[in-house]
Design a protein around this motif. Structure first.
Motif, PDB file in Angstrom:
ATOM      1  N   ARG A   1       0.825  -1.202   0.000  1.00 47.15           N
ATOM      2  CA  ARG A   1       0.000   0.000   0.000  1.00 47.15           C
ATOM      3  C   ARG A   1       0.865   1.261   0.000  1.00 47.15           C
ATOM      4  O   ARG A   1       0.558   2.238  -0.692  1.00 47.15           O
ATOM      5  N   GLU A   2       1.958   1.220   0.751  1.00 47.85           N
ATOM      6  CA  GLU A   2       2.825   2.399   0.777  1.00 47.85           C
ATOM      7  C   GLU A   2       3.535   2.571  -0.554  1.00 47.85           C
ATOM      8  O   GLU A   2       3.697   3.698  -1.042  1.00 47.85           O
ATOM      9  N   LEU A   3       3.982   1.463  -1.165  1.00 52.59           N
ATOM     10  CA  LEU A   3       4.616   1.564  -2.477  1.00 52.59           C
ATOM     11  C   LEU A   3       3.665   2.160  -3.510  1.00 52.59           C
ATOM     12  O   LEU A   3       4.053   3.002  -4.335  1.00 52.59           O
ATOM     13  N   GLU A   4       2.398   1.714  -3.440  1.00 56.71           N
ATOM     14  CA  GLU A   4       1.400   2.241  -4.377  1.00 56.71           C
ATOM     15  C   GLU A   4       1.162   3.725  -4.144  1.00 56.71           C
ATOM     16  O   GLU A   4       1.071   4.514  -5.090  1.00 56.71           O
ATOM     17  N   ALA A   5       1.092   4.118  -2.864  1.00 55.73           N
ATOM     18  CA  ALA A   5       0.890   5.533  -2.547  1.00 55.73           C
ATOM     19  C   ALA A   5       2.062   6.372  -3.043  1.00 55.73           C
ATOM     20  O   ALA A   5       1.886   7.446  -3.637  1.00 55.73           O
ATOM     21  N   ARG A   6       3.279   5.893  -2.819  1.00 54.81           N
ATOM     22  CA  ARG A   6       4.454   6.652  -3.243  1.00 54.81           C
ATOM     23  C   ARG A   6       4.550   6.712  -4.765  1.00 54.81           C
ATOM     24  O   ARG A   6       4.975   7.718  -5.330  1.00 54.81           O
ATOM     25  N   ALA A   7       4.151   5.612  -5.454  1.00 52.82           N
ATOM     26  CA  ALA A   7       4.183   5.610  -6.916  1.00 52.82           C
ATOM     27  C   ALA A   7       3.233   6.650  -7.501  1.00 52.82           C
ATOM     28  O   ALA A   7       3.464   7.191  -8.583  1.00 52.82           O
ATOM     29  N   LYS A   8       2.156   6.939  -6.757  1.00 54.30           N
ATOM     30  CA  LYS A   8       1.196   7.955  -7.202  1.00 54.30           C
ATOM     31  C   LYS A   8       1.596   9.362  -6.767  1.00 54.30           C
ATOM     32  O   LYS A   8       0.864  10.315  -7.020  1.00 54.30           O
ATOM     33  N   GLY A   9       2.729   9.448  -6.087  1.00 52.84           N
ATOM     34  CA  GLY A   9       3.190  10.758  -5.639  1.00 52.84           C
ATOM     35  C   GLY A   9       2.491  11.251  -4.389  1.00 52.84           C
ATOM     36  O   GLY A   9       2.582  12.443  -4.061  1.00 52.84           O
ATOM     37  N   LEU A  10       1.792  10.355  -3.681  1.00 52.21           N
ATOM     38  CA  LEU A  10       1.083  10.760  -2.476  1.00 52.21           C
ATOM     39  C   LEU A  10       2.050  10.839  -1.303  1.00 52.21           C
ATOM     40  O   LEU A  10       3.002  10.061  -1.191  1.00 52.21           O
ATOM     41  N   LYS A  11       1.804  11.772  -0.413  1.00 52.26           N
ATOM     42  CA  LYS A  11       2.652  11.948   0.757  1.00 52.26           C
ATOM     43  C   LYS A  11       2.275  10.922   1.825  1.00 52.26           C
ATOM     44  O   LYS A  11       1.105  10.726   2.143  1.00 52.26           O
ATOM     45  N   VAL A  12       3.277  10.248   2.345  1.00 57.40           N
ATOM     46  CA  VAL A  12       3.072   9.293   3.429  1.00 57.40           C
ATOM     47  C   VAL A  12       3.662   9.907   4.692  1.00 57.40           C
ATOM     48  O   VAL A  12       4.860  10.127   4.786  1.00 57.40           O
ATOM     49  N   THR A  13       2.811  10.227   5.626  1.00 52.92           N
ATOM     50  CA  THR A  13       3.251  10.919   6.840  1.00 52.92           C
ATOM     51  C   THR A  13       4.043   9.982   7.748  1.00 52.92           C
ATOM     52  O   THR A  13       3.914   8.759   7.662  1.00 52.92           O
ATOM     53  N   PRO A  14       4.875  10.536   8.631  1.00 52.47           N
ATOM     54  CA  PRO A  14       5.596   9.689   9.597  1.00 52.47           C
ATOM     55  C   PRO A  14       4.649   8.842  10.437  1.00 52.47           C
ATOM     56  O   PRO A  14       4.953   7.690  10.750  1.00 52.47           O
ATOM     57  N   GLU A  15       3.493   9.398  10.803  1.00 49.97           N
ATOM     58  CA  GLU A  15       2.529   8.643  11.599  1.00 49.97           C
ATOM     59  C   GLU A  15       2.026   7.419  10.830  1.00 49.97           C
ATOM     60  O   GLU A  15       1.910   6.329  11.380  1.00 49.97           O
ATOM     61  N   GLU A  16       1.744   7.617   9.529  1.00 50.48           N
ATOM     62  CA  GLU A  16       1.273   6.502   8.712  1.00 50.48           C
ATOM     63  C   GLU A  16       2.354   5.446   8.547  1.00 50.48           C
ATOM     64  O   GLU A  16       2.073   4.248   8.541  1.00 50.48           O
ATOM     65  N   GLN A  17       3.607   5.881   8.407  1.00 50.29           N
ATOM     66  CA  GLN A  17       4.702   4.930   8.275  1.00 50.29           C
ATOM     67  C   GLN A  17       4.810   4.060   9.519  1.00 50.29           C
ATOM     68  O   GLN A  17       4.988   2.842   9.428  1.00 50.29           O
ATOM     69  N   LEU A  18       4.708   4.682  10.688  1.00 49.24           N
ATOM     70  CA  LEU A  18       4.810   3.924  11.928  1.00 49.24           C
ATOM     71  C   LEU A  18       3.615   2.988  12.109  1.00 49.24           C
ATOM     72  O   LEU A  18       3.760   1.867  12.586  1.00 49.24           O
ATOM     73  N   GLU A  19       2.437   3.458  11.712  1.00 49.80           N
ATOM     74  CA  GLU A  19       1.244   2.625  11.849  1.00 49.80           C
ATOM     75  C   GLU A  19       1.329   1.405  10.934  1.00 49.80           C
ATOM     76  O   GLU A  19       0.886   0.313  11.282  1.00 49.80           O
ATOM     77  N   MET A  20       1.917   1.579   9.748  1.00 43.04           N
ATOM     78  CA  MET A  20       1.953   0.500   8.773  1.00 43.04           C
ATOM     79  C   MET A  20       3.046  -0.521   9.061  1.00 43.04           C
ATOM     80  O   MET A  20       2.877  -1.707   8.801  1.00 43.04           O
ATOM     81  N   LEU A  21       4.169  -0.059   9.622  1.00 46.72           N
ATOM     82  CA  LEU A  21       5.304  -0.966   9.755  1.00 46.72           C
ATOM     83  C   LEU A  21       5.851  -1.068  11.169  1.00 46.72           C
ATOM     84  O   LEU A  21       6.789  -1.811  11.411  1.00 46.72           O
ATOM     85  N   GLY A  22       5.286  -0.350  12.104  1.00 46.74           N
ATOM     86  CA  GLY A  22       5.830  -0.339  13.445  1.00 46.74           C
ATOM     87  C   GLY A  22       5.018  -1.127  14.428  1.00 46.74           C
ATOM     88  O   GLY A  22       4.453  -2.175  14.126  1.00 46.74           O
ATOM     89  N   ALA A  23       4.947  -0.591  15.645  1.00 49.13           N
ATOM     90  CA  ALA A  23       4.317  -1.334  16.731  1.00 49.13           C
ATOM     91  C   ALA A  23       2.839  -1.585  16.491  1.00 49.13           C
ATOM     92  O   ALA A  23       2.262  -2.498  17.064  1.00 49.13           O
ATOM     93  N   ARG A  24       2.195  -0.794  15.622  1.00 53.22           N
ATOM     94  CA  ARG A  24       0.761  -0.950  15.392  1.00 53.22           C
ATOM     95  C   ARG A  24       0.473  -1.773  14.144  1.00 53.22           C
ATOM     96  O   ARG A  24      -0.619  -1.723  13.602  1.00 53.22           O
ATOM     97  N   LEU A  25       1.472  -2.522  13.674  1.00 50.68           N
ATOM     98  CA  LEU A  25       1.263  -3.300  12.462  1.00 50.68           C
ATOM     99  C   LEU A  25       0.062  -4.219  12.577  1.00 50.68           C
ATOM    100  O   LEU A  25      -0.746  -4.329  11.658  1.00 50.68           O
TER     101      LEU A  25
END
Length: 365
Positions: free
Chosen positions: A99-123
């Protein structure tokens, strides 16, 4: 000891440490006086290493392998359940990365909070955390389950998750193997034991009834879990899914027209007849209301737009199991058909239905 270390892919130093702390002590000696492992020692070492590689600390491992009530088969079943849970988390991580790769491919901004939610303690929230937002007790389904419990006063809820469908007017004990799910149980809910369905830590006939709601498909060995429920309770009530009926894959428009991979998800699922036999029970249909409050996979059969919402899909393990490619293909196709009106044309017969039989079944012994 050197040969065992080589076979187990650990250092001799590690084996010495396990010996020193009493975790795995070689019980035999060679003719030359060297320490040697018996078959039982190797079996215990296998269990220790398996738990260690799943991330358990030495103290936790000592408690697990030191449980005198758990035999080798029970340990294997517990390990299988833990590995399946790790697999679900790994699948969720892959989906999050995609999902993050797709968002970045579309040029969408991925916030630090979203990065942590997707790959961190809240995975794990990607597949489990959404339960608190969309998975809740549906009163009409609950009424059918609670009626099946009859006059039972003590109830064991197996695979309890966050506690949906636990009757408030009975003495409930919950069983849930996932620490993440246990952590999401609301304050004041029934006491919850960390255990797997296949190895319930209770004496025979400890409860009036045992219930399991939309959880059997997550168990490592469903039939063993059902037999365990039958062992500890005089009545068993299970909400599950019917794959016996001819054409079951086509009952639901979502799996028929957009997600045929669903059939593979239940490819090794036991037959409804087999599950009924395991508990000595009978099956009855559980209609799903059109406005079902519980966001289970089939809940939105008359509200198709809901399946376009990521948080709705994250609350059902089906989407993680089929993989991101199938998920995105299904979502895009459904979106196109909703925009064009094709979905409405295909499913016009649903508009006047208040409830639908989509394969949910209640087994009662």
């Amino acid at each position: 000891m050197g040969r065992v270390a080589e076979l187990a892919d650990v250092s001799v130093r590690t084996l010495h440490h396990y010996d020193e702390v009493g975790l795995v002590r070689p019980s035999a000696r060679t003719a030359a006086g060297y320490r040697a492992y018996s078959a039982g020692d190797v079996e215990r070492l296998r269990e220790v290493l398996a738990y260690r590689r799943l991330g358990f600390g030495l103290r936790e491992v000592a408690e697990l392998v030191g449980d005198s009530s758990t035999d080798a088969i029970a340990h294997l079943r517990r390990l299988r359940g833990l590995v399946l849970e790790r697999r679900d988390r790994a699948d969720a991580m892959v989906a999050a990365i995609d999902r993050e790769l797709e968002a970045r491919a579309k040029g969408l901004k991925v916030t630090p909070e979203e990065q942590l939610e997707m790959l961190g303690a809240r995975l794990y929230d990607a597949i489990g955390g959404a339960y608190t937002a969309t998975r809740r007790t549906e009163p009409r389904i609950a009424a059918q389950i609670w009626d099946a419990l009859g006059d039972a006063r003590t109830v064991l809820n197996v695979g309890a998750g966050t506690g949906s469908y636990e009757p408030a007017d009975r003495d409930v004990t919950a069983v849930e193997p996932s620490a993440v799910m246990r952590g999401q149980r609301p304050a004041g809910s029934a006491p919850c034991v960390a255990a797997a369905a296949e190895n319930l830590p209770f004496e025979d006939h400890s409860f009036d009834a045992a219930m399991a709601v939309s959880t059997v498909h997550h168990w490592g060995d469903p039939m063993a879990g059902l037999r365990e429920m039958r062992r500890v309770a005089r009545r068993v009530v299970v909400l599950t899914f019917d794959t016996d009926e001819p054409g079951w894959r086509d009952r639901f428009w979502l799996t028929r027209d957009y997600l045929p991979e669903f059939a593979a998800v239940l490819g090794e699922f036991p037959s409804l007849a087999g599950m009924a036999d395991a508990i000595g029970g009978r099956a009855e249909p559980v209609p799903i209301p059109w406005d079902c409050a519980d966001g289970l996979f089939e809940a939105y059969w008359r509200r198709p737009g809901a399946y376009l919402e990521d948080h709705v899909r994250r609350a059902s393990s089906v989407w993680t199991r089929v993989g991101p490619e199938a998920e995105q293909r299904a979502v895009h196709s459904l979106s196109d058909d909703l925009d064009s009106g094709r979905w409405s044309e295909r499913n016009s017969d649903l508009a006047d239905l208040d409830a639908a039989d989509l394969g949910l079944r209640l087994l009662t012994s």
